[in-house]
Design an enzyme around this catalytic site. Structure first.
Site, PDB file in Angstrom:
ATOM      1  N   HIS A   8      44.049  41.059  36.634  1.00 54.87           N
ATOM      2  CA  HIS A   8      43.837  41.208  38.089  1.00 54.87           C
ATOM      3  C   HIS A   8      44.111  39.891  38.803  1.00 54.87           C
ATOM      4  CE1 HIS A   8      42.276  43.232  41.648  1.00 54.87           C
ATOM      5  NE2 HIS A   8      41.621  42.127  41.959  1.00 54.87           N
ATOM      6  N   HIS A  10      45.651  38.272  42.633  1.00 54.67           N
ATOM      7  CA  HIS A  10      46.327  38.245  43.938  1.00 54.67           C
ATOM      8  C   HIS A  10      46.878  36.823  44.034  1.00 54.67           C
ATOM      9  CE1 HIS A  10      44.002  41.859  44.900  1.00 54.67           C
ATOM     10  NE2 HIS A  10      42.912  41.192  44.594  1.00 54.67           N
ATOM     11  N   ARG A  29      37.425  36.548  53.778  1.00 54.45           N
ATOM     12  CA  ARG A  29      38.475  37.564  53.861  1.00 54.45           C
ATOM     13  C   ARG A  29      39.322  37.370  55.121  1.00 54.45           C
ATOM     14  NH1 ARG A  29      38.801  42.753  56.099  1.00 54.45           N
ATOM     15  NH2 ARG A  29      40.209  44.181  54.984  1.00 54.45           N
ATOM     16  N   HIS A 130      43.800  50.536  47.018  1.00 54.71           N
ATOM     17  CA  HIS A 130      43.151  49.228  47.132  1.00 54.71           C
ATOM     18  C   HIS A 130      41.649  49.308  46.925  1.00 54.71           C
ATOM     19  CE1 HIS A 130      41.185  45.866  49.188  1.00 54.71           C
ATOM     20  NE2 HIS A 130      42.213  45.155  48.769  1.00 54.71           N
ATOM     21  N   ARG A 133      37.429  51.613  50.812  1.00 53.07           N
ATOM     22  CA  ARG A 133      37.518  51.147  52.203  1.00 53.07           C
ATOM     23  C   ARG A 133      38.896  51.461  52.769  1.00 53.07           C
ATOM     24  NH1 ARG A 133      38.328  45.718  52.676  1.00 53.07           N
ATOM     25  NH2 ARG A 133      37.710  45.123  50.575  1.00 53.07           N
ATOM     26  N   HIS A 194      35.732  44.641  39.428  1.00 53.93           N
ATOM     27  CA  HIS A 194      34.437  44.077  39.849  1.00 53.93           C
ATOM     28  C   HIS A 194      33.245  44.930  39.413  1.00 53.93           C
ATOM     29  CE1 HIS A 194      36.633  41.049  41.952  1.00 53.93           C
ATOM     30  NE2 HIS A 194      37.098  41.879  42.872  1.00 53.93           N
ATOM     31  N   ASP A 245      42.050  36.903  39.648  1.00 51.96           N
ATOM     32  CA  ASP A 245      41.766  37.416  40.988  1.00 51.96           C
ATOM     33  C   ASP A 245      42.261  36.471  42.099  1.00 51.96           C
ATOM     34  OD1 ASP A 245      40.806  38.880  43.107  1.00 51.96           O
ATOM     35  OD2 ASP A 245      38.721  38.889  42.466  1.00 51.96           O
TER      36      ASP A 245
HETATM   37 ZN   LIG Z   1      41.077  41.794  43.877  1.00 50.62          ZN
END
Ligand SMILES: [Zn+2]
Length: 330
Positions: A8, A10, A29, A130, A133, A194, A245
């Protein structure tokens, strides 16, 4: 030994390390979204090659890129991975609402069209709604159906933050992993990322179908997410894999050390997870999560100062307890 697998990442978020990013996850975020909006195929092509190279140097030989920056950027990431010599699986994110306009597809069908385009390019692909949400229930149903019919991995964020759970209960009357079960997104090819605040029933649902959980302890610590439910996962025999991550750290041994550290602090015991099991979380389980049958090995530099004087039989434990990824060489 088998190379480590970063299930995982990004990768663009590596640019954010050291930035304060406000007082909580949601403030961080906002800063992350600004960085995401700065990305282009050119920046991804050049920066990811550097950062995938860092992963390779730290002992990761395969990576799952959880990608929501757009299709041209996904193709650029594949080029960057090839340059860095790391095996890549693009976990293409479906984003129905929220986030930035560039993240979003017009419909679940439009997203699945992007998946087809990416597969046709020769890239290895997984499907990544994703989060609950970002994806309405009908998107989740369409994506789960496609992924399992095609035998592709399905990765999804869930239960990272309490607010996401409250919003899901308000909208759907169930918690995030319960919604994933209801919409047909849970199976042996599913990896939930997570699960920090998952309750017992949600974890039972994962165990029932043989789904995995990807833990990202250095990021979860950095973002103040909470403690990974390591003991509850182990109790249920739910396979665990790891991810870098946000890439605040790129070090598989540190991720594994954090997992064992969480388990030790929670239990008051030592050697909670057998070292062979812990190392398999870092390698084979990550490969299984990405649908990889093979991935490159790494070598251990026994002459490295971190390992000098360590008995050969203690090397696996010493890797996890006292080394960084710089003892691993491609
Ligand atoms: Zn992530």
């Amino acid at each position: 030994m088998p190379g480590f697998v970063n299930a995982h990442s990004h990768t663009f978020q590596r640019a954010l390390r050291g930035r304060a990013g406000g007082g909580d996850f949601w403030a961080w975020r906002d800063e992350m979204l600004l960085e995401a909006d700065r990305q282009s195929p050119d920046s991804v092509r050049s920066d990811y090659a550097v950062w995938y190279g860092e992963m390779r140097s730290a002992g990761y030989t395969a990576v799952g890129e959880f990608h929501y920056l757009g299709l041209p950027e996904a193709l650029a990431a594949a080029e960057a991975a090839a340059e860095a010599g790391i095996d890549l699986v693009v976990l293409l994110a479906a984003y129905g609402r929220g986030g930035l306009p560039r993240f979003r597809q017009d419909s679940a069908d439009a997203f699945l069209g992007q998946v087809d385009t990416l597969r046709a390019s020769g890239a290895r692909v997984g499907l990544a709604p994703h989060s609950v949400r970002a994806c309405p229930a009908d998107w989740l149903e369409a994506i789960g159906t496609y992924a399992f019919a095609e035998g592709l991995p399905l990765h999804v964020h869930a239960d990272e933050q309490p607010r996401e759970i409250e919003e899901c209960v308000a909208e759907h009357g169930v918690r995030p992993i319960e919604l994933l079960a209801r919409t047909g997104c849970l199976g042996p090819a599913t990896t939930v990322v997570h699960a920090t605040h998952a309750d017992g029933h949600e974890l039972d649902l994962l165990a029932d179908v043989g789904a995995r959980v990807c833990l990202c302890p250095t990021t979860e610590a950095d973002l103040g997410d909470g403690y990974a439910p390591v003991d509850a996962l182990l109790e249920r025999g739910i396979p665990i894999c790891i991810g870098s991550d946000s890439n605040v750290r790129i070090d598989p041994l540190e991720e594994l050390r954090e997992l064992e550290g969480i388990a030790r602090r929670a239990s008051g015991r030592r050697n909670v997870i057998p070292v062979e099991t812990l190392l398999s979380f870092g390698a084979a389980e990550g490969a299984a999560a990405l649908g990889l049958d093979r991935w490159p090995d790494v070598s251990v530099a026994l002459e490295h100062p971190s390992l000098a004087g360590v008995a050969r039989s203690d090397v696996p434990s010493a890797l996890v307890s006292g080394c960084s990824g710089d003892v691993l060489t491609g």
